[in-house]
Motif scaffolding. Sequence first.
Motif, PDB file in Angstrom:
ATOM      1  N   ARG A   1       3.176  -6.715  -3.708  1.00 41.41           N
ATOM      2  CA  ARG A   1       2.104  -5.732  -3.846  1.00 41.41           C
ATOM      3  C   ARG A   1       1.150  -5.733  -2.655  1.00 41.41           C
TER       4      ARG A   1
ATOM      5  N   PRO B   1       5.057  -2.907  -5.402  1.00 40.80           N
ATOM      6  CA  PRO B   1       3.920  -2.009  -5.613  1.00 40.80           C
ATOM      7  C   PRO B   1       4.403  -0.618  -6.023  1.00 40.80           C
TER       8      PRO B   1
ATOM      9  N   ASP C   1       7.655  -3.376 -11.464  1.00 39.88           N
ATOM     10  CA  ASP C   1       6.367  -2.959 -10.879  1.00 39.88           C
ATOM     11  C   ASP C   1       5.204  -3.316 -11.788  1.00 39.88           C
TER      12      ASP C   1
END
Length: 188
Positions: A116, A141, A183
Amino acid sequence: MSVERHSQAVRASDRDRDEVLVRLHTAFAEGRLSEAELDERIDVTLAARTHGQLRAVAADLPATGAPRVAPEGSDRAPAGRFQLAYKGSVKRAGRWRLPERFTVAVYKGTGLLDLRAAELDGQVTTLRVLAYKSTVEIIVPPGIRVETDGVGVSAEVHGVPPADAPVVHIRGYAYKGAIEAKDRIRRA
């Protein structure tokens, strides 16, 4: 019986077999063995009863800890492209640079790659992941396209990334383990 023939005939222990398995998985992660070769050699290693049989399995591979040859025109090999955990863990999180090709091998442990806040070096990043009796979790991300292939690799990524989104290609092999790309982090 000569000393050499005697050492060839000495019975191998579970630890001896484990050391050869780590060497094989490292060779796979470095691109020295294909998945088919790795599978074949794992079977032979697990069936090996003597040191001689174990030596034959990895005879064409560099010794553990062998010096690596740097590419021509450079003073040293690039750093930060390979991580190995042997009965431990690998964790990369926060702000870090992710090269276009990155390899992680985890043997009887855990792995976490949190992308991320990572800085991707290229538009396409290839992660080669090996999880032997291990789980490796990859957090991506939003807005990243995730492509997977291999054995024991799963992806749970929500939303549709834009057409020009960066790509993270995960090539993995999990033996009695899992490689998970997602995610979202599930809270316990």
